[in-house]
Design a protein around this motif. Sequence first.
Motif, PDB file in Angstrom:
ATOM      1  N   ILE A  81      -4.331   5.421  15.855  1.00 35.47           N
ATOM      2  CA  ILE A  81      -3.608   4.853  17.297  1.00 35.47           C
ATOM      3  C   ILE A  81      -3.695   6.304  18.136  1.00 35.47           C
ATOM      4  CG2 ILE A  81      -1.242   5.883  16.637  1.00 35.47           C
ATOM      5  CD1 ILE A  81       0.018   3.447  18.105  1.00 35.47           C
ATOM      6  N   ASN A  82      -3.797   6.249  19.488  1.00 32.25           N
ATOM      7  CA  ASN A  82      -3.569   7.227  20.405  1.00 32.25           C
ATOM      8  C   ASN A  82      -2.320   7.716  20.261  1.00 32.25           C
ATOM      9  OD1 ASN A  82      -3.452   8.675  22.931  1.00 32.25           O
ATOM     10  ND2 ASN A  82      -4.045   7.275  24.215  1.00 32.25           N
ATOM     11  N   PRO A  83      -2.224   8.977  20.145  1.00 34.28           N
ATOM     12  CA  PRO A  83      -0.855   9.590  19.980  1.00 34.28           C
ATOM     13  C   PRO A  83      -0.080   9.905  21.081  1.00 34.28           C
ATOM     14  CG  PRO A  83      -2.842  11.067  19.125  1.00 34.28           C
ATOM     15  CD  PRO A  83      -3.396  10.056  19.675  1.00 34.28           C
ATOM     16  N   ASP A  84      -0.758   9.439  22.321  1.00 38.34           N
ATOM     17  CA  ASP A  84       0.275   9.047  23.483  1.00 38.34           C
ATOM     18  C   ASP A  84       0.746   7.586  23.471  1.00 38.34           C
ATOM     19  OD1 ASP A  84       1.222   8.780  25.987  1.00 38.34           O
ATOM     20  OD2 ASP A  84      -0.610   9.059  27.263  1.00 38.34           O
ATOM     21  N   LEU A  85       1.721   7.401  22.707  1.00 36.57           N
ATOM     22  CA  LEU A  85       2.100   6.207  22.296  1.00 36.57           C
ATOM     23  C   LEU A  85       2.589   5.288  23.489  1.00 36.57           C
ATOM     24  CD1 LEU A  85       4.271   7.143  18.812  1.00 36.57           C
ATOM     25  CD2 LEU A  85       1.705   5.960  19.307  1.00 36.57           C
ATOM     26  N   GLU A  86       3.321   5.919  24.506  1.00 41.38           N
ATOM     27  CA  GLU A  86       3.580   5.496  25.841  1.00 41.38           C
ATOM     28  C   GLU A  86       2.684   4.737  26.279  1.00 41.38           C
ATOM     29  OE1 GLU A  86       7.570   7.357  27.722  1.00 41.38           O
ATOM     30  OE2 GLU A  86       5.927   9.042  27.470  1.00 41.38           O
ATOM     31  N   THR A 126       5.118  11.877   8.619  1.00 40.79           N
ATOM     32  CA  THR A 126       6.123  12.385   9.029  1.00 40.79           C
ATOM     33  C   THR A 126       6.452  12.547  10.577  1.00 40.79           C
ATOM     34  OG1 THR A 126       4.955  14.526   9.214  1.00 40.79           O
ATOM     35  CG2 THR A 126       5.847  13.882   6.938  1.00 40.79           C
ATOM     36  N   GLN A 127       5.585  11.946  11.326  1.00 39.77           N
ATOM     37  CA  GLN A 127       5.855  12.220  12.845  1.00 39.77           C
ATOM     38  C   GLN A 127       6.854  11.047  13.284  1.00 39.77           C
ATOM     39  OE1 GLN A 127       4.623  14.800  14.699  1.00 39.77           O
ATOM     40  NE2 GLN A 127       5.632  13.759  16.532  1.00 39.77           N
ATOM     41  N   THR A 128       7.955  11.718  13.813  1.00 43.87           N
ATOM     42  CA  THR A 128       8.983  10.681  14.351  1.00 43.87           C
ATOM     43  C   THR A 128       8.996  10.646  15.867  1.00 43.87           C
ATOM     44  OG1 THR A 128      10.697  12.280  14.111  1.00 43.87           O
ATOM     45  CG2 THR A 128      10.478  10.917  12.460  1.00 43.87           C
ATOM     46  N   GLU A 129       9.186   9.648  16.590  1.00 44.02           N
ATOM     47  CA  GLU A 129       9.324   9.598  17.837  1.00 44.02           C
ATOM     48  C   GLU A 129      10.400   8.624  18.176  1.00 44.02           C
ATOM     49  OE1 GLU A 129       7.459  11.107  19.993  1.00 44.02           O
ATOM     50  OE2 GLU A 129       5.561  11.720  18.809  1.00 44.02           O
ATOM     51  N   ASN A 130      10.782   9.061  19.470  1.00 47.23           N
ATOM     52  CA  ASN A 130      12.052   8.069  20.004  1.00 47.23           C
ATOM     53  C   ASN A 130      11.962   7.598  21.596  1.00 47.23           C
ATOM     54  OD1 ASN A 130      14.406   6.386  20.446  1.00 47.23           O
ATOM     55  ND2 ASN A 130      15.775   8.180  20.028  1.00 47.23           N
ATOM     56  N   PHE A 131      11.332   6.356  21.779  1.00 50.64           N
ATOM     57  CA  PHE A 131      10.921   6.194  23.051  1.00 50.64           C
ATOM     58  C   PHE A 131      12.045   4.939  23.434  1.00 50.64           C
ATOM     59  CE2 PHE A 131       6.652   7.186  21.665  1.00 50.64           C
ATOM     60  CZ  PHE A 131       6.474   8.172  22.397  1.00 50.64           C
ATOM     61  N   THR A 132      13.341   5.120  22.928  1.00 50.99           N
ATOM     62  CA  THR A 132      14.217   4.532  23.372  1.00 50.99           C
ATOM     63  C   THR A 132      15.663   5.465  23.831  1.00 50.99           C
ATOM     64  OG1 THR A 132      15.697   4.476  21.259  1.00 50.99           O
ATOM     65  CG2 THR A 132      13.886   2.872  21.490  1.00 50.99           C
ATOM     66  N   THR A 133      16.632   5.025  24.344  1.00 49.47           N
ATOM     67  CA  THR A 133      17.724   5.651  24.579  1.00 49.47           C
ATOM     68  C   THR A 133      18.917   5.654  23.302  1.00 49.47           C
ATOM     69  OG1 THR A 133      18.723   3.929  25.932  1.00 49.47           O
ATOM     70  CG2 THR A 133      17.471   5.855  26.643  1.00 49.47           C
ATOM     71  N   TRP A 134      18.496   5.155  22.274  1.00 47.85           N
ATOM     72  CA  TRP A 134      19.400   4.939  20.994  1.00 47.85           C
ATOM     73  C   TRP A 134      19.123   6.131  20.336  1.00 47.85           C
ATOM     74  CZ3 TRP A 134      22.930   1.616  21.012  1.00 47.85           C
ATOM     75  CH2 TRP A 134      22.458   0.219  21.496  1.00 47.85           C
ATOM     76  N   PRO A 135      20.051   6.792  19.469  1.00 44.09           N
ATOM     77  CA  PRO A 135      19.609   7.915  18.551  1.00 44.09           C
ATOM     78  C   PRO A 135      18.382   7.562  17.668  1.00 44.09           C
ATOM     79  CG  PRO A 135      21.999   7.167  18.254  1.00 44.09           C
ATOM     80  CD  PRO A 135      21.430   6.076  19.387  1.00 44.09           C
ATOM     81  N   THR A 136      18.037   8.675  17.159  1.00 46.03           N
ATOM     82  CA  THR A 136      16.498   8.543  16.599  1.00 46.03           C
ATOM     83  C   THR A 136      16.634   7.896  15.285  1.00 46.03           C
ATOM     84  OG1 THR A 136      15.660  10.710  17.374  1.00 46.03           O
ATOM     85  CG2 THR A 136      14.694   9.879  15.441  1.00 46.03           C
ATOM     86  N   GLY A 137      17.840   7.957  14.705  1.00 45.18           N
ATOM     87  CA  GLY A 137      18.087   7.078  13.490  1.00 45.18           C
ATOM     88  C   GLY A 137      18.088   5.430  13.619  1.00 45.18           C
ATOM     89  N   TRP A 138      18.594   5.406  14.798  1.00 48.04           N
ATOM     90  CA  TRP A 138      18.684   3.795  15.023  1.00 48.04           C
ATOM     91  C   TRP A 138      17.379   3.255  15.509  1.00 48.04           C
ATOM     92  CZ3 TRP A 138      21.528   0.338  12.814  1.00 48.04           C
ATOM     93  CH2 TRP A 138      21.628  -0.983  13.683  1.00 48.04           C
TER      94      TRP A 138
END
Length: 571
Positions: free
Chosen positions: A315-320, A244-256
């Motif tokens: 995976i390390n939760p620090d995804l960056e 269920t954990q969502t992330e967004n390391f882009t500048t697109w909307p989260t859905g995209w």
Amino acid sequence: MASTSVDVPSDGGQLDLEKMASRHSVVPAGELLAGEADAELLAKLGYKQELRRNFTMIEVFGIAFSIMGLLPSIASTLAFSIPAGPVGMVWGWFIASGCIFVVGLAMADLGSAMPTSGGLYWWTHYFGSPKTRNALSFLVGYSNTLGLVGGLCSIDYGFALMFCSVIVIARDGNWAPSNGEVYAVFVACVLCHGVLASTLSKIMGKLQTVFVVMNLVLIAATIIALPVGKRLSTERNDAHYIFTQTENFTTWPTGWAFMLSFLSPIWTIGAFDSCVHLSEEAANAAKAVPYGILMSIGSCWILGFIIMIVLASCINPDLEAVLGSAYGQPMAQIYYDAVGKNGTLGLMSLLFIVQFLMGLSITVAASRQTWAFSRDGALPFSGFFRPISKKFGYIPLRCVWGCVFLAAILGLLCLIAPAAASALFSLAVAGNNVAWGTPILCRVVWGQKKFVPGPFYTGDRFSIPLAWFAVVFLVFGIILAMFPTGGPNPTPETMNYTVVINMAVWGGALGYYFIDARKWFTGPKTTVEEAPENMLAAGGPASSIEGVEGGSGSDTKGVGEKVGEKSESAI
């Protein structure tokens, strides 16, 4: 299941196999390349049997599965899915893989009915409208050929990066490969594939079983080693994080950003058409081709889902930090965090070995598509690439090396910048999506009345809806592959150059056709002595016989309607 059948001699007796060999093959009558049913079915499609049928059904599955190289491909494309977080990794994989399976079902219908090495452009010409069939067939042939060579480039480039990452790990991060060094490893890999594809032809089918086993060993080692390395439950992520954990390391909307995670499975599960290109080397091709397609996609769908769950767990939760790993590969960082330096060296070494085997398998598939297209006179220097090498085991040797040298040239993009090199990944996606989607579209728009099912068929109720779904998803995949993955305002370094490369491919192919090739390219050519009458009427290969114009396409009889009444078991 509807059956594809074969003509029976008028006297009711069995066809003599030696006569079969002389009629439908370029080899002496005593040296058979195929059984009666396979050679007869191929002859009905307009071609002599010229390649030896060394591949069983399992081995046809094996070459597609080994090209997909599930875990190495996931490792090469994690950068597409990690930015969307665990949800992108796990559910992005599951949803996209399910959609790809539908594409496989639509292609399996065609592959069972008309199994030939140039299937994609052959089907396009057969089902297309009289006004568009030649141009579309020409476009599909070039898109598929260059898409496969692009796949070879991207696989071997991924191998070069993995190979170099092992050296980086061994030196504790105190070395970084230059673009030139990566390219040198890439070229060495491509040349090795050329040598092996040329010399191991007689056992290439058997080797696919070995390749499948090695893939499964690597998968098992990973899904066992990572959780064991993270021994304490507190070191592993819980189910809530995984699913269920969502992330967004882009500048697109989260859905995209989530949609962009589809690129990982789209690129990974992208070699199932290799089963089609091996149609003329597969025994019992009308069944081996569709089942090879579906088994390879299905196994990657399920096993990939399990792998993604394990990776999200460990995976390390620090995804960056994982994305920016000093080791140059997110997968290397995931291994290192779980099993340490020595374990990582072992697993990454096995990883790049399997990646190397992927490249060998796709070299074989790409050379067969290139040969089929040159057999129909569509490639430059077709007369040079067309001959089959008997000395090396009835393989298109010149096409093998043509693909190798073209891959080495395209790989020069590695020297420009990582952004240009990454376009090689998307070339394989966008180019092949056009090649897969066009014949399916032609069938449902223009050629449904001409379609006669083979031994595998999804049924009258489901076949057309599945085909339309496949076309829509493939169009979506092409659009997706052209988006900058980081955001809507890319820099020159982060720009996605797929649109430039693919437009050059598609524009160049169509430009070549309308400027010159339209004067002489009339679609697939027949190589049998007598043109099957239904092919001539329906616009199939016989319409391309020298001195014979193509049919109007008004005759709706398909291949299977002319192929007699022999039972499905004969195929």
